[in-house]
Structures are given as structure tokens and as C-alpha cells.
Design an enzyme around this catalytic site. Structure first.
Site, PDB file in Angstrom:
ATOM      1  N   HIS A  58       0.841  -1.194   0.000  1.00  0.00           N
ATOM      2  CA  HIS A  58       0.000   0.000   0.000  1.00  0.00           C
ATOM      3  C   HIS A  58       0.875   1.242   0.000  1.00  0.00           C
ATOM      4  O   HIS A  58       1.281   1.735   1.063  1.00  0.00           O
ATOM      5  CB  HIS A  58      -0.892  -0.008   1.240  1.00  0.00           C
ATOM      6  CG  HIS A  58      -1.771  -1.229   1.317  1.00  0.00           C
ATOM      7  ND1 HIS A  58      -1.287  -2.454   1.695  1.00  0.00           N
ATOM      8  CD2 HIS A  58      -3.085  -1.396   1.041  1.00  0.00           C
ATOM      9  CE1 HIS A  58      -2.286  -3.343   1.662  1.00  0.00           C
ATOM     10  NE2 HIS A  58      -3.384  -2.726   1.273  1.00  0.00           N
TER      11      HIS A  58
ATOM     12  N   HIS B  11      -4.254   3.219  -3.204  1.00  0.00           N
ATOM     13  CA  HIS B  11      -4.358   2.709  -1.839  1.00  0.00           C
ATOM     14  C   HIS B  11      -3.630   1.371  -1.709  1.00  0.00           C
ATOM     15  O   HIS B  11      -2.792   1.215  -0.826  1.00  0.00           O
ATOM     16  CB  HIS B  11      -5.834   2.552  -1.448  1.00  0.00           C
ATOM     17  CG  HIS B  11      -6.043   1.577  -0.347  1.00  0.00           C
ATOM     18  ND1 HIS B  11      -6.082   1.936   0.966  1.00  0.00           N
ATOM     19  CD2 HIS B  11      -6.177   0.221  -0.368  1.00  0.00           C
ATOM     20  CE1 HIS B  11      -6.239   0.861   1.714  1.00  0.00           C
ATOM     21  NE2 HIS B  11      -6.296  -0.187   0.925  1.00  0.00           N
TER      22      HIS B  11
ATOM     23  N   GLU C 145     -18.086  -4.972  24.249  1.00  0.00           N
ATOM     24  CA  GLU C 145     -17.230  -6.158  24.274  1.00  0.00           C
ATOM     25  C   GLU C 145     -16.058  -6.039  23.304  1.00  0.00           C
ATOM     26  O   GLU C 145     -14.938  -6.464  23.599  1.00  0.00           O
ATOM     27  CB  GLU C 145     -18.035  -7.420  23.931  1.00  0.00           C
ATOM     28  CG  GLU C 145     -19.084  -7.811  24.951  1.00  0.00           C
ATOM     29  CD  GLU C 145     -20.402  -7.067  24.753  1.00  0.00           C
ATOM     30  OE1 GLU C 145     -20.489  -6.230  23.827  1.00  0.00           O
ATOM     31  OE2 GLU C 145     -21.346  -7.316  25.531  1.00  0.00           O
TER      32      GLU C 145
ATOM     33  N   HIS D 104     -28.738 -16.271  23.999  1.00  0.00           N
ATOM     34  CA  HIS D 104     -27.684 -16.182  25.012  1.00  0.00           C
ATOM     35  C   HIS D 104     -26.978 -17.511  25.268  1.00  0.00           C
ATOM     36  O   HIS D 104     -26.033 -17.569  26.040  1.00  0.00           O
ATOM     37  CB  HIS D 104     -28.273 -15.664  26.332  1.00  0.00           C
ATOM     38  CG  HIS D 104     -28.535 -14.189  26.343  1.00  0.00           C
ATOM     39  ND1 HIS D 104     -29.215 -13.559  25.321  1.00  0.00           N
ATOM     40  CD2 HIS D 104     -28.196 -13.221  27.227  1.00  0.00           C
ATOM     41  CE1 HIS D 104     -29.293 -12.266  25.594  1.00  0.00           C
ATOM     42  NE2 HIS D 104     -28.672 -12.034  26.731  1.00  0.00           N
TER      43      HIS D 104
HETATM   44  C1  LIG Z   1     -11.483  -4.961   9.739  1.00  0.00           C
HETATM   45  C2  LIG Z   1     -10.925  -4.761   8.376  1.00  0.00           C
HETATM   46  N1  LIG Z   1     -11.751  -4.770   7.314  1.00  0.00           N
HETATM   47  C3  LIG Z   1     -11.265  -4.652   6.067  1.00  0.00           C
HETATM   48  C4  LIG Z   1      -9.927  -4.512   5.866  1.00  0.00           C
HETATM   49  C5  LIG Z   1      -9.382  -4.439   4.457  1.00  0.00           C
HETATM   50  N2  LIG Z   1      -8.905  -3.080   4.174  1.00  0.00           N
HETATM   51  C6  LIG Z   1      -7.628  -2.750   4.307  1.00  0.00           C
HETATM   52  S1  LIG Z   1      -7.341  -1.142   3.983  1.00  0.00           S
HETATM   53  C7  LIG Z   1      -8.966  -0.867   3.621  1.00  0.00           C
HETATM   54  C8  LIG Z   1      -9.439   0.483   3.174  1.00  0.00           C
HETATM   55  C9  LIG Z   1      -9.064   1.455   4.172  1.00  0.00           C
HETATM   56  O1  LIG Z   1      -9.267   2.749   3.745  1.00  0.00           O
HETATM   57  P1  LIG Z   1      -8.627   3.867   4.629  1.00  0.00           P
HETATM   58  O2  LIG Z   1      -8.778   3.468   6.031  1.00  0.00           O
HETATM   59  O3  LIG Z   1      -9.181   5.158   4.217  1.00  0.00           O
HETATM   60  O4  LIG Z   1      -7.089   3.760   4.288  1.00  0.00           O
HETATM   61  P2  LIG Z   1      -6.345   4.516   3.106  1.00  0.00           P
HETATM   62  O5  LIG Z   1      -7.101   4.246   1.859  1.00  0.00           O
HETATM   63  O6  LIG Z   1      -6.370   5.936   3.480  1.00  0.00           O
HETATM   64  O7  LIG Z   1      -4.976   3.916   3.121  1.00  0.00           O
HETATM   65  C10 LIG Z   1      -9.701  -2.035   3.778  1.00  0.00           C
HETATM   66  C11 LIG Z   1     -11.150  -2.142   3.529  1.00  0.00           C
HETATM   67  C12 LIG Z   1      -9.085  -4.499   6.996  1.00  0.00           C
HETATM   68  N3  LIG Z   1      -7.773  -4.379   6.919  1.00  0.00           N
HETATM   69  N4  LIG Z   1      -9.611  -4.589   8.224  1.00  0.00           N
END
Ligand SMILES: Cc1ncc(C[n+]2csc(CCOP(=O)(O)OP(=O)(O)O)c2C)c(N)n1
Length: 664
Positions: A28, A263, A406, A469
Site C-alpha cells: 500500500h 491505496h 465487548e 444467550h
Molecule cells: C477490519 C478490516 N476490514 C477490512 C480490511 C481491508 N482493508 C484494508 S485497507 C482498507 C481500506 C481502508 O481505507 P482507509 O482506512 O481510508 O485507508 P487509506 O485508503 O487511506 O490507506 C480495507 C477495507 C481491513 N484491513 N480490516
């Protein structure tokens, strides 16, 4: 205006990040390029850290919650002088490199916690702040601040979208955790495009409403504004701080800037070259670090100074308060003082959650920096240090009121755990809601963190609350997590040993599964001692040394299984009853012990547990049976539910007899 050397350093972070991702052909790059100025400031200027000594207790903590952008952190760690070579940056995301695809705890020097699942790092930071405040309140003395550091976090849109960050932010506000300095990378981009399609609320207002101090910086490249905001955030000690930083993903890349593609995909050779040209760099040089950048960003000397300043304070404090120093050493080594597990009288009917409460009272002084709490269920889970006080009343309080959160509770406990100094933090709720904690529980296992999860109301035997539950698939789901020890003690005395195991394990999490309903305290005068729990499974009782039938029970059903075993024996069957509170501990025993408890030649084995059978055939064999529940529970008094589902002495006897007939 940034100075020349500042800009060169920032652009070095950018080019290293681009090159590493390009070489790996995975990663990334965009966010790393956009946030290079912030990483530069933090690592070269702001953090009180020592690259030559990544673990000294009073260092500032830094978390990259947007773990996907880890190449940013690796580049900064390298330039600041951590033991992370340029070679390792060239091996980004490769087999056994020190630069894995997301930051990993205990893997890369300077990485404080494993991040990647968005939202977790955000909440871990809050946990670290809980630990910092608790330890400060416990160990600092007038004129002697030995615990006094901040927690810096970079989070992203994804972090703020995930609900766990809201839960954690709310707790940070309520508990006035003013040492938190968070940066929100407001770049308007996620994987699927612009945030306008999925994230439109006013984030700054949201955090203000949660009791945070919020500032904005309009341009991530503006070091002067960032510095001002950081200074304000540091001066604000009553509230946690959020700095909303407007950035542009893949800043510097002529075509990729502000695109979602930047990204998560390498920019491509051509775009990398174009970016380098735009920055005034030689496009043919890869992984190039100008000498003056190394000289400018290296923080080893400054780090050594900072650490030795602290060491002097620490020595003066140690001399003035030797008793506190002794407790400090125990806390940071994770040592447990002497304690005597209570012994419960046979015949007494006591729920294992109630036994757990008494056990906690017995060991609470042996682990004076153990803190934790429940997700608004202390009344039910009974997990409280009597007299320990509430953290929200005073920071030295050992009982944290997590509220009904939680998910954040799990992540906060992990954050307390990675911080160090707080021995064995714990979180507690009903077993069914371990599902709400699962991401954090999984990460506790992945990080091999010695934390404790206490889950009560651990079967359909909880009764009237009904199927929403009542855990059914939950045992199997938890046993599926590698490195987690899941313990379901049979009675009060096994509960004492379960806690003993939990306190003594130093390399991973332990989960205790405790009953709501009363269970008989087994009369050990003609049974094996409860210490057998420490081996995961043990022969509780047998009618003859070489059995024809083995009955295996866990938790609250062991008493029932024992009664069934005695009945079968009275009818002439050579039977053995095995209590098996923890599969994982049993798996760790030598093969001879395992074969002694479950002799391979005895094929007639019946396991009894009110959950899905999944996994049990490992222990009962292909020909064995499982009295299991392959459906959800029901709302009725617990004894009725268990009876209706066949958890009765007569049914166990009948099932065993049928099994013997088939297998025997
Ligand atoms: C819980 C979770 N869901 C999905 C992902 C997959 N994922 C990694 S980065 C991302 C997009 C994130 O966007 P942003 O937070 O704006 O990061 P940026 O594009 O600015 O690097 C996703 C969906 C993850 N790492 N964790």
C-alpha cells in the site's frame, strides 16, 4: 516552508515506501507517501523513543492503526536507527523478512502491537493509555514521575468507520485519557473509491461529542501546522486529542494522486519513475537514502539521552521507594506473588462463576497490577477485585467499567497487555458474547499475549435467557483459534486450578469458561485431585484399571457424567470417567500421558458436552460417540433445557450402553 533537509527526509520516506512496494509487487504505497511528513515529524522529532532500546518502560508508544500502510512505519524505523536494515526493506512482504505485510508485535523492532484489522490499533492505543494512567497512579510519587508518556496513533477512514473505534473513543473520553494523541488521516479515499459513498458524518463533531479535543490541519505537508497541533495536543492533558489531517493519497505521484487505486496497488515502474522525477530525484536509483538524511533522522543519540534521563529519575525513585521498586520489578517481569488457591468443600453446590469470584479474591494481592473488568456484567460474571476501586473514579482503580462494549474491551485489554507493567489484564462477559470480542481474542492469540478472558453463562444451562444467550457452537469456535487455551472447569476446585493456569501462562491468552448454574463440588476423597486440570484432561475416577468404556466430560457436565459412570459400573461395566477441561493443555502432554488417559485400545468412548460435536472425534475416535447439541438452545429453566436436550444420567447411560453394544 519546510527546510531542505526536512523535505529531503520526507521524500526519502516516500521513495523508500514506493520502492519497497514496487519491488514486492504488493502493498500500500499511497497512504505512506501521503503521511510521510507526519511519520518524519513523529520519528525524528516528537516521540520520546530510543531506537537502540525499543523496550524501555517510559517510552512514548506509537501505533499505526492503519496497518496496511506499514511500509511507512518500516521506512521511518529504518531511518531513525532501529535495527531494521535497508536489506529488510528490500525484502518487504517476503518469507521471514522483518517487514511483514502488516505490523507484527515482537517481530519488527519498534512495532508496539500487531495491527491490520482496522479499528484494532485505535482501541489498543486506548488500552495503552489505561495502562499508563494506572501505572502512573500506582508508582509515581510526588516529585518522582517514573511513568509519564504519551500514546501516539495514526488512524484512517477505515479505523473510524469500524465500530470498535467508536467504543474505544467513548471510553477514552469517559476516562479522561489525556495522554492520547491521535492523527486521523482524512484523505477521502478507501478501497472502493471516495468516502462520499460510505462515510459522510462530521467526524470532528463526533469526537468532540465523545469528549475529545479536536483540531484540524488542512495540509499534511505543512510541518509548521502539524507541529502546532501536536504541541496543543500535548498541552491538553484532560482530554484525549484527535488531529484531523487532510492528506492526499499518493501525494507526489503525478497520475496516482488522490486515486483509490493508489491505496493498495504498486504504482508501477513508470509512475514510480515519474514521481521521483517530480520530486527532483534520479528515477534510476532505488532504495536510495542520502547520507544527510541518515544523519538528520537518526535518533539513537537523542534516544540514549532520553532514556538515561529517565534512568536517573528511576534510580532516584528506586532509592527513595525501595518497596515500590520491588513491586515494579515484579510487575514488569510479569511475576505472580505467592497465593493459596481456596479449597472448596465437597458436596457444596456452587456455580463456577461464584467460585471464580472467590479465587480472584484469593490472588488479587499476588498480582497488584492486574486490572480488568466486565462489559457491564460484573453482577453476573462476578469478576471484580473487591476493594480494588473503579478506574473511572481514580486511575489507581483496578476495576475497569467497560460498559456494553465487548469489542473494544477485547482490544483495550490487548493494549494493556502489550504496554507492559500491568500483569494479566482481563476482560469478561457472557460466553456467547465472545463472538463480539473475537477479533481481539484472535489477535491476543496471534500476539501470544498473556491476557485472560473470563466468560460465564457458558452453556444452555444458563436457562431462561434462551437461545440468543446460549452458546452452542461457541466452544468449537474458540478451540479453533490457534494458541488460545480454552478451559471449562468442572467444579469450584477445578476453577481454582484454571485460574492458576491462567496466571502462570506467560506466552499466550487463557480463556475461562464458567457456569451460571450451580454445580456440585466433587468429593475428591475418592476422585483424582483437581490439580489434574493442569494437564488438560485426567482420569477423574474409574471402576476398574482397564476400562471397557471411557466417558469424557467438560465443565458443568462432569458431575453428571460421573453419576452416569457410577451407575454403569454398578451394572457391571468397567468404566473410566475423564474430566477434560482443556483440549489444548492435553495436546501439550507427552504421548504416553495422553495414551494413559485415553488408551488407544479402548474404542468405546463417549464425550458429553452441550455444544456441537465438531472436533470431538479427535478424542473419541471414529467409532466413539458424542452427546452433543447440533441445534440452538431454548428458553426455559436451565435444568429443564438440559433435561429436554438429553443431559441426564439416564440418557448418558443409555447412550453409553448403545455405544458399547456397537463398538464393544
Ligand atoms: C477490519 C478490516 N476490514 C477490512 C480490511 C481491508 N482493508 C484494508 S485497507 C482498507 C481500506 C481502508 O481505507 P482507509 O482506512 O481510508 O485507508 P487509506 O485508503 O487511506 O490507506 C480495507 C477495507 C481491513 N484491513 N480490516
Amino acid at each position: 516552508m519546510n527546510s531542505e533537509i526536512e523535505q529531503l527526509s520526507i521524500d526519502t520516506i516516500r521513495t523508500l515506501s514506493m520502492d519497497a512496494v514496487q519491488k514486492a509487487n504488493a502493498g500500500h504505497p499511497g497512504t505512506a507517501m501521503a503521511l510521510a511528513p507526519l511519520a518524519y515529524l513523529l520519528y525524528a522529532e516528537v516521540l520520546n523513543h530510543n531506537p537502540a532500546s525499543p523496550h524501555w518502560p517510559n517510552r512514548d508508544r506509537f501505533i499505526l492503526s492503519a496497518g496496511h500502510a506499514c511500509v511507512l512505519q518500516y521506512s521511518a524505523l529504518h531511518l531513525a536507527g532501529y535495527n531494521l536494515s535497508l536489506e529488510e526493506l528490500k525484502r518487504f512482504r517476503q518469507w521471514q523478512s522483518a517487514t511483514p505485510g502488516h505490523p507484527e508485535f515482537r517481530h519488527t523492532p519498534g512495532v508496539e502491537v500487531t495491527t491490520g484489522p482496522l479499528g484494532q490499533g485505535f482501541a489498543n492505543g486506548v488500552g495503552m493509555a489505561f495502562a499508563e494512567r494506572f501505572l502512573a497512579a500506582t508508582f509515581n510519587r510526588p516529585q518522582h514521575d517514573v511513568v509519564d508518556h504519551r500514546v501516539y496513533v495514526i488512524c484512517s477512514d477505515g479505523d473510524l468507520m469500524e465500530g470498535v473505534s467508536y467504543e474505544a473513543a467513548s471510553l477514552a473520553g469517559t476516562n479522561a485519557l489525556g495522554k492520547l494523541v491521535y492523527f486521523y488521516d482524512d484523505n477521502h479515499i478507501t478501497i472502493d473509491g471516495t468516502t462520499s459513498i460510505s462515510f459522510t458524518e462530521d467526524r470532528a463533531a463526533r469526537f468532540e461529542a465523545l469528549g475529545w479535543h479536536v483540531q484540524s490541519v488542512a495540509d499534511a505537508n505543512d510541518l509548521a501546522s502539524l507541529r502546532d497541533a501536536i504541541e496543543n495536543a500535548q498541552n491538553e492533558t484532560a482530554r484525549p486529542s484527535l488531529v484531523v489531517v487532510r492528506s492526499h493519497i499518493a501525494f507526489g505521484a503525478p497520475r496516482a494522486v488522490d486515486t483509490a487505486k493508489a491505496h493498495g496497488s504498486p504504482l508501477g515502474e513508470e509512475e514510480v519513475a515519474a514521481t521521483k522525477r517530480a520530486l527532483g530525484w534520479d528515477p534510476d536509483r532505488h532504495f536510495y537514502v542520502p547520507d544527510e538524511v541518515y544523519a538528520h533522522m537518526n535518533r539513537v543519540d537523542r534516544g540514549n539521552e532520553l532514556e538515561s534521563e529517565w534512568q536517573q529519575r528511576f534510580s532516584a525513585w528506586s532509592e527513595a521507594f525501595p518497596d515500590a521498586r520491588e513491586r515494579w520489578d515484579a510487575a514488569w517481569d510479569g511475576r505472580i506473588g505467592p497465593w493459596t488457591p481456596p479449597e472448596f468443600e465437597p458436596g457444596e453446590q456452587i456455580a463456577t462463576r461464584d467460585a471464580g469470584k472467590q479465587v480472584m479474591q484469593a490472588f488479587k494481592d499476588a498480582v497488584p497490577t492486574m486490572i480488568g473488568g466486565a462489559a457491564d456484567l460484573v453482577e453476573s460474571t462476578k469478576t471484580e477485585f473487591g476493594g480494588g476501586g473503579l478506574f473511572s473514579d481514580r486511575w489507581a482503580g483496578r476495576n475497569i467499567a467497560f460498559g456494553i462494549r465487548e469489542h473494544a474491551m477485547g482490544s483495550i485489554v490487548n493494549g494493556i497487555g502489550v504496554h507492559g507493567g500491568c500483569v494479566k489484564p482481563f476482560g469478561s462477559t457472557f460466553l456467547i458474547f465472545s463472538d463480539y470480542m473475537r477479533p481481539a481474542v484472535r489477535l491476543s492469540a496471534l500476539m501470544e499475549l498473556p491476557v485472560v478472558w473470563v466468560w460465564t453463562h457458558d452453556s444452555v444451562g444458563l436457562g431462561e435467557d434462551g437461545p440468543t444467550h446460549q452458546p452452542v457452537e461457541t466452544y468449537a469456535a474458540l478451540r479453533a483459534i490457534p494458541h488460545l487455551w480454552f478451559i471449562r472447569p468442572a467444579d469450584a476446585n477445578e476453577t481454582a486450578y484454571a485460574w492458576k493456569v491462567a496466571l502462570e501462562r506467560s506466552d499466550g491468552p487463557v480463556a475461562l469458561s464458567l457456569s451460571r448454574q450451580k454445580v456440585p463440588t466433587l468429593d475428591r476423597s475418592d476422585l483424582a485431585p483437581a490439580s489434574g486440570l493442569e494437564r488438560g484432561a485426567y482420569t477423574l475416577w474409574e471402576s476398574a484399571p482397564s476400562p471397557d468404556l471411557i466417558l469424557i466430560g467438560t465443565g458443568a457436565e462432569v458431575g453428571l457424567v460421573l453419576d452416569a459412570g457410577r451407575k454403569l459400573a454398578a451394572d457391571g461395566t468397567a468404566v473410566r470417567v475423564v474430566s477434560m477441561p482443556c483440549w489444548e493443555l492435553f495436546d501439550e502432554q507427552p504421548a504416553e500421558y495422553r495414551d494413559e488417559v485415553l488408551p488407544p485400545e479402548v474404542k468405546a468412548r463417549l464425550a458429553v458436552e452441550p455444544g456441537v460435536a465438531q472436533g470431538w472425534h479427535r478424542f473419541v475416535g471414529d467409532r466413539g460417540g458424542v452427546l452433543s447439541l447440533e441445534h440452538f438452545g431454548a428458553s426455559a429453566p436451565g435444568t429443564t433445557v438440559l433435561e429436554q436436550f438429553g443431559y441426564t444420567v439416564d440418557n448418558v447411560v443409555a447412550r453409553a450402553a448403545a455405544l458399547l453394544e456397537r463398538v464393544g
